[in-house]
Design an enzyme around this catalytic site. Structure first.
Site, PDB file in Angstrom:
ATOM      1  N   LYS A 154       0.837  -1.208   0.000  1.00 57.36           N
ATOM      2  CA  LYS A 154       0.000   0.000   0.000  1.00 57.36           C
ATOM      3  C   LYS A 154       0.869   1.255   0.000  1.00 57.36           C
ATOM      4  O   LYS A 154       0.564   2.240  -0.677  1.00 57.36           O
ATOM      5  CB  LYS A 154      -0.940  -0.023   1.218  1.00 57.36           C
ATOM      6  CG  LYS A 154      -2.063  -1.045   1.048  1.00 57.36           C
ATOM      7  CD  LYS A 154      -2.786  -1.413   2.328  1.00 57.36           C
ATOM      8  CE  LYS A 154      -3.764  -2.563   2.028  1.00 57.36           C
ATOM      9  NZ  LYS A 154      -4.432  -3.115   3.196  1.00 57.36           N
TER      10      LYS A 154
ATOM     11  N   ASP B  98     -11.658   1.827   3.231  1.00 56.42           N
ATOM     12  CA  ASP B  98     -11.954   0.400   3.043  1.00 56.42           C
ATOM     13  C   ASP B  98     -13.426   0.165   2.676  1.00 56.42           C
ATOM     14  O   ASP B  98     -13.775  -0.915   2.202  1.00 56.42           O
ATOM     15  CB  ASP B  98     -11.701  -0.364   4.357  1.00 56.42           C
ATOM     16  CG  ASP B  98     -10.323  -1.005   4.421  1.00 56.42           C
ATOM     17  OD1 ASP B  98      -9.829  -1.455   3.373  1.00 56.42           O
ATOM     18  OD2 ASP B  98      -9.771  -1.068   5.532  1.00 56.42           O
TER      19      ASP B  98
ATOM     20  N   GLN C 100      -5.193  -2.108   9.237  1.00 54.90           N
ATOM     21  CA  GLN C 100      -4.998  -3.422   8.616  1.00 54.90           C
ATOM     22  C   GLN C 100      -5.609  -4.512   9.493  1.00 54.90           C
ATOM     23  O   GLN C 100      -5.358  -4.569  10.699  1.00 54.90           O
ATOM     24  CB  GLN C 100      -3.490  -3.663   8.401  1.00 54.90           C
ATOM     25  CG  GLN C 100      -3.161  -4.906   7.615  1.00 54.90           C
ATOM     26  CD  GLN C 100      -3.657  -4.871   6.167  1.00 54.90           C
ATOM     27  OE1 GLN C 100      -3.735  -3.822   5.546  1.00 54.90           O
ATOM     28  NE2 GLN C 100      -4.023  -6.020   5.632  1.00 54.90           N
TER      29      GLN C 100
HETATM   30  N1  GUN Z   1      -6.923  -7.461   5.546  1.00 57.96           N
HETATM   31  C1  GUN Z   1      -7.122  -8.213   4.439  1.00 57.96           C
HETATM   32  N2  GUN Z   1      -7.753  -7.493   3.484  1.00 57.96           N
HETATM   33  C2  GUN Z   1      -7.951  -6.264   4.012  1.00 57.96           C
HETATM   34  C3  GUN Z   1      -8.537  -5.072   3.488  1.00 57.96           C
HETATM   35  O1  GUN Z   1      -9.041  -5.009   2.361  1.00 57.96           O
HETATM   36  N3  GUN Z   1      -8.538  -4.010   4.338  1.00 57.96           N
HETATM   37  C4  GUN Z   1      -8.020  -4.069   5.587  1.00 57.96           C
HETATM   38  N4  GUN Z   1      -8.095  -2.978   6.348  1.00 57.96           N
HETATM   39  N5  GUN Z   1      -7.471  -5.163   6.090  1.00 57.96           N
HETATM   40  C5  GUN Z   1      -7.437  -6.243   5.294  1.00 57.96           C
END
Ligand code: GUN
Length: 283
Positions: free
Chosen positions: A53, A120, A97
């Site tokens: 990211k 998200d 996350q």
């Molecule tokens: N963990 C696995 N996929 C995601 C996601 O799309 N967003 C977040 N915040 N955590 C994750």
């Protein structure tokens, strides 16, 4: 031979377009978008996602701040950090996350992130908006999947789609987005009886069950479009693999996504897009 949808290539193109867009923001709006990513603990998969990211942010020209906190952080301390970021006008997007350590409530964390900064699309108000077909930030993985299908020229309208997996992050929202594209959608899961019989009827099969090589050749019909959301380690080779047995299924599929280089890069790409959306909504 299936057509392979490269999420890596498609996301590179989309990120280049976004970079050109963001390059104009300092003059237009006085600054670039700012995404804050919070990582609790040091789960290797999460570290890798968060690094991805940050790299994508750099490519697009988005400011990225990654805040790392120890596994032992208290729920209240994490919620206080989120509240401070909600109040901070220089922050446009907040992503915590997942998964989080067991002593921290994921739903409390998600609810605490301001809806306007929820890149998200996990906040209950964004989820409600999605299911009511109102404007909202769409969850990144489902959004990326629809973009891939469209980029590959897959018609969704009127098609039979089967989604394996019913998570809040992927299964449920991707089913809703497929429904919004006029697919006839069935959501299957680990308890579904006669799963193979069901999946053989799918014209579009989205697999997000989190089990390595779960979908085998006998579960798909000739010409199926197969979208593999899984990211697993192959127990034998130690290599990354999806939820689909690619070697077996690819010859039968008309279109398929690889792992790695398929859905994963598109998820990150859509996160960049969502950050820009949240930024623009403020300006
Ligand atoms: N963990 C696995 N996929 C995601 C996601 O799309 N967003 C977040 N915040 N955590 C994750």
């Amino acid at each position: 031979m299936a057509k392979i949808i490269s999420g890596k290539e498609l996301s590179a193109k989309l990120k280049a377009d976004m970079a050109a867009q963001v390059a104009e923001f300092p003059e237009k709006y006085g600054r670039v978008p700012h995404l804050v990513v919070i990582l609790v603990g040091d789960n290797p998969a999460s570290v890798s996602y968060v690094t991805g990211k940050a790299k994508a942010s750099e490519t697009v020209g988005i400011k990225n701040t990654t805040i790392r906190k120890p596994e032992t952080i208290s729920e209240e301390e994490l919620l206080s950090l989120i509240r401070a970021l909600n109040e901070d006008d220089s922050v446009d997007g907040i992503l915590v996350q997942l998964p989080l350590p067991k002593h921290i409530s994921e739903s409390k964390v998600i609810e605490t992130i301001s809806k306007a900064k929820d890149v998200d699309g996990f906040h209950p108000l964004n989820v409600a908006a999605l299911w009511q077909k109102e404007d909202c930030v769409l969850p990144c993985t489902p959004k990326g999947i629809i973009k891939m299908l469209k980029a590959a020229g897959v018609g969704i309208n009127g098609k039979r789609a089967v989604v394996i997996g019913r998570s809040n992050i992927v299964g449920l929202p991707v089913a809703k987005l497929l429904l919004d594209e006029n697919a006839t959608v069935t959501i299957a899961h680990s308890r579904t009886e006669n799963l193979a019989e069901l999946t053989r009827q799918a014209e579009i099969l989205v697999v997000a069950i989190g089990r390595p090589k779960f979908v085998t050749a006998d579960m798909v019909s000739e010409g199926t479009v197969v979208i593999d959301v899984g990211v697993n380690r192959d127990a034998e080779t130690g290599k990354l693999c999806g939820d689909v047995d690619y070697a077996e299924v690819e010859p039968k599929a008309s279109v398929i996504t690889p792992v790695p280089g398929g859905v994963g890069p598109m998820t990150i790409c859509c996160l960049m897009e969502n950050t820009i959306e949240c930024f623009l909504a403020k300006h």
